[in-house]
Scaffold this motif. Structure first.
Motif, PDB file in Angstrom:
ATOM      1  N   TRP A 245       3.812  33.056  -0.245  1.00 36.88           N
ATOM      2  CA  TRP A 245       4.725  33.951  -0.952  1.00 36.88           C
ATOM      3  C   TRP A 245       3.973  34.895  -1.878  1.00 36.88           C
ATOM      4  O   TRP A 245       4.261  36.092  -1.934  1.00 36.88           O
ATOM      5  CB  TRP A 245       5.749  33.139  -1.752  1.00 36.88           C
ATOM      6  N   LYS A 247       1.033  36.163  -1.764  1.00 35.08           N
ATOM      7  CA  LYS A 247       0.252  37.222  -1.144  1.00 35.08           C
ATOM      8  C   LYS A 247       1.108  38.386  -0.655  1.00 35.08           C
ATOM      9  O   LYS A 247       0.578  39.426  -0.254  1.00 35.08           O
ATOM     10  CB  LYS A 247      -0.579  36.676   0.005  1.00 35.08           C
ATOM     11  N   LYS A 248       2.426  38.240  -0.728  1.00 36.01           N
ATOM     12  CA  LYS A 248       3.322  39.326  -0.328  1.00 36.01           C
ATOM     13  C   LYS A 248       3.464  40.398  -1.399  1.00 36.01           C
ATOM     14  O   LYS A 248       3.881  41.521  -1.118  1.00 36.01           O
ATOM     15  CB  LYS A 248       4.709  38.766   0.025  1.00 36.01           C
ATOM     16  N   THR A 249       3.130  40.064  -2.653  1.00 35.63           N
ATOM     17  CA  THR A 249       3.389  40.975  -3.764  1.00 35.63           C
ATOM     18  C   THR A 249       2.694  42.331  -3.620  1.00 35.63           C
ATOM     19  O   THR A 249       3.338  43.373  -3.839  1.00 35.63           O
ATOM     20  CB  THR A 249       3.024  40.311  -5.095  1.00 35.63           C
ATOM     21  N   GLY A 251       1.940  44.112  -1.041  1.00 35.79           N
ATOM     22  CA  GLY A 251       2.679  44.922  -0.081  1.00 35.79           C
ATOM     23  C   GLY A 251       4.028  45.361  -0.609  1.00 35.79           C
ATOM     24  O   GLY A 251       4.492  46.474  -0.320  1.00 35.79           O
ATOM     25  N   GLN A 252       4.678  44.518  -1.384  1.00 38.52           N
ATOM     26  CA  GLN A 252       5.964  44.890  -1.980  1.00 38.52           C
ATOM     27  C   GLN A 252       5.793  45.981  -3.027  1.00 38.52           C
ATOM     28  O   GLN A 252       6.624  46.897  -3.132  1.00 38.52           O
ATOM     29  CB  GLN A 252       6.619  43.646  -2.580  1.00 38.52           C
ATOM     30  N   LYS A 301      13.593  33.586   4.770  1.00 36.22           N
ATOM     31  CA  LYS A 301      12.425  34.358   4.341  1.00 36.22           C
ATOM     32  C   LYS A 301      12.836  35.724   3.799  1.00 36.22           C
ATOM     33  O   LYS A 301      12.372  36.165   2.746  1.00 36.22           O
ATOM     34  CB  LYS A 301      11.469  34.500   5.525  1.00 36.22           C
ATOM     35  N   GLU A 305      12.242  37.165  -0.137  1.00 36.81           N
ATOM     36  CA  GLU A 305      11.464  38.386  -0.350  1.00 36.81           C
ATOM     37  C   GLU A 305      12.301  39.457  -1.044  1.00 36.81           C
ATOM     38  O   GLU A 305      11.788  40.196  -1.898  1.00 36.81           O
ATOM     39  CB  GLU A 305      10.929  38.904   0.981  1.00 36.81           C
ATOM     40  N   THR A 347      12.915  45.831   6.212  1.00 32.08           N
ATOM     41  CA  THR A 347      11.924  44.831   6.619  1.00 32.08           C
ATOM     42  C   THR A 347      12.523  43.645   7.366  1.00 32.08           C
ATOM     43  O   THR A 347      11.781  42.886   7.991  1.00 32.08           O
ATOM     44  CB  THR A 347      11.158  44.287   5.400  1.00 32.08           C
TER      45      THR A 347
END
Length: 492
Positions: A245, A247-249, A251-252, A301, A305, A347
């Protein structure tokens, strides 16, 4: 003199001047904030013993400028012991009045005068009778959740979003604990038994957005867009489990920057706490999340997100551009919900129009229960958080959808980017947004906003004349249509 008022214990010399609680007259919370001065900077220092049920010895230093003639200064503060107050290095008399700490100055200050107020006090993390602390007790320490009016139960100050300031925060905790706060680290001083951690914001911040995490935590560092430092604070035992989770920041953040421009602060990250708060919270540069949002299997998911993006969007809408009054809160929550929904559409193939149509169906019911988006009903007695009603989220996002329908996507996107640019690091009102929207659209939108933001009934949706809203009083309408979006309590 020993006096107690609203859970505030004061130790001070008596004096003849009367003390009474003041406020700046906010429509929803009239006793929050104080007139006569502008805070420029806070320096907060806390000492944590390792027991999250014990009061933390604390010193709060406030640098402020008088905006009126002052003989007394009211600070919002309650739920703690005050031991001493100095103004410009001179001991000052003080007493409690309601939820205010009233300080008597040695001499009258003229407008424009600077003053440094230093308060020695305790910061109590335990809730009192009918009073909650701004501290959140976690499994391994403490975090903060100060919205709406809980910051003054942690430290004295001017507890209203209209008065933003720079913050320096210092935390001393036993070795083995990690302390993280808003902004960037200034360094850590390690001693035999304890470490003092220091942080400072580079941009002004409202008191309700203050964050301090103390726990047996691990800080995960990574790079974001254009080298932005991204740091996440997680329970040490969950570092690997939560990494997918975290590691998504970056890109967001990049996604939000494509929509509305450069990220407005010096750092960002998630604070994942083992605590039951009932909400997620956009504390500036370090958003607070419940651990279970990322661990409960029933949450899909795309939903998790989108909630992450909701709190991220608040860094622009609510934190950088702060609502000047609590009635302007739709500007914050409406935009965060809008970008949450837009992210889900782009997304995860969750159509925005479907969500907006469902919101439209419930809109009249929401307006009846909570008032129009820009004129929310007052909170229920004893439940200040009750202003966070569905119309503040879905109903306010619906206003933005209607605006995009009314002026077109290109104009709407110009408006959004212009809004966060011209009001960066400041405060803004609903009237400011209305004026800017009219300027960008090159036509008067006052009638549109009057209906959508202040009307008791939901206006017709531009481009969708077939959409219907079901009011609770309509024949056969026992329940308004419900959104298909899953819910985890409340995001703020």
């Amino acid at each position: 003199m020993l006096a107690a008022s609203s859970s505030l214990c004061l130790i001070a010399a008596s004096g003849p001047a009367p003390a009474e609680p003041l406020g700046i007259g906010d429509r929803l919370f009239p006793h929050l904030g104080n007139p006569g001065y502008d805070v420029m900077a806070y320096d907060l220092a806390f000492t944590y013993s390792g027991n999250n049920s014990e009061p933390l010895p604390a010193v709060t230093t406030i640098d402020a400028r008088a905006t009126d003639w002052l003989k007394q200064v009211n600070l919002d503060y309650s739920h703690g012991t005050v031991r001493s107050v100095e103004v410009n290095g001179v001991p000052a008399e003080f007493r409690g009045a309601g939820e205010d700490l009233v300080v008597t100055l040695a001499k009258r200050l003229a407008p424009g005068s600077r003053m440094r107020i230093t308060v020695g006090h305790d910061s109590d993390p335990t809730p009192g009778k009918d009073v909650k602390s701004g501290w959140v007790r976690t499994e391994d320490g403490l975090a903060m959740a100060n919205q709406i009016d809980a910051a003054h139960r942690v430290f004295p100050g001017n507890d209203h979003p209209s008065d933003k300031a720079i913050f320096t925060i210092r935390v001393t905790a036993p070795n083995g604990y990690t302390a993280v706060a808003n902004g960037l680290p200034l360094g850590a001083v390690r001693r035999a038994r304890a470490t003092t951690w220091a942080y400072r914001t580079e941009h002004p911040m409202a008191t309700e957005l203050t964050q301090v995490s103390i726990g047996r935590s691990f800080v995960v560092h990574r790079g974001g867009p254009a080298g932005l430092p991204v740091r996440d604070v997680v329970p040490s035992k969950d570092r690997k489990k939560l990494e997918p989770w975290l590691k998504k920041t970056p890109g967001q953040i990049a996604w939000m920057e494509r929509k509305i421009g450069r990220y407005p602060f010096e750092t960002y990250g998630l604070l994942i706490a083992e605590a039951r708060t009932g909400f997620e919270l956009e504390t500036q540069t370090l958003s607070l999340f419940e651990r279970e949002l990322f661990t409960r299997p029933e949450f899909s998911k795309w939903y998790v997100e989108s909630i992450m993006v909701h709190e991220l969007a608040h860094q622009w809408f609510g934190n950088s551009v702060t609502p000047r009054t609590w009635s302007d809160l739709w500007l914050s929550e409406g935009h965060a919900t809008w970008y949450e929904a837009l992210y889900a559409e782009e997304t995860a193939d969750e159509p925005l129009e479907t969500r907006m149509r469902e919101a439209y169906g419930a809109s009249d019911t929401w307006r009846t229960a909570g008032g129009p988006p820009a004129a929310p009903k007052a909170p229920e007695p004893g439940r200040k958080m009750s202003i966070f009603r569905p119309n503040l989220y879905g109903g306010s996002a619906l206003v933005l959808y209607a605006l995009r329908q009314e002026i077109g996507r290109p104009a709407f996107e110009r408006l959004e980017r212009t809004w966060v640019r011209i009001h960066r690091d400041g405060t803004a009102t609903t009237a400011d947004f209305e004026r800017l929207a009219s300027a960008v659209a090159e036509r008067d939108l006052s009638a549109f906003f009057k209906a959508w933001l202040h009307g008791k009934k939901t206006p017709p949706m531009p481009g969708h004349p077939d959409w219907r809203s079901v009011a609770p009083a309509e024949k056969g309408a026992k329940h308004a249509p419900q959104s298909s979006t899953p819910q985890i309590e409340s995001r703020r």
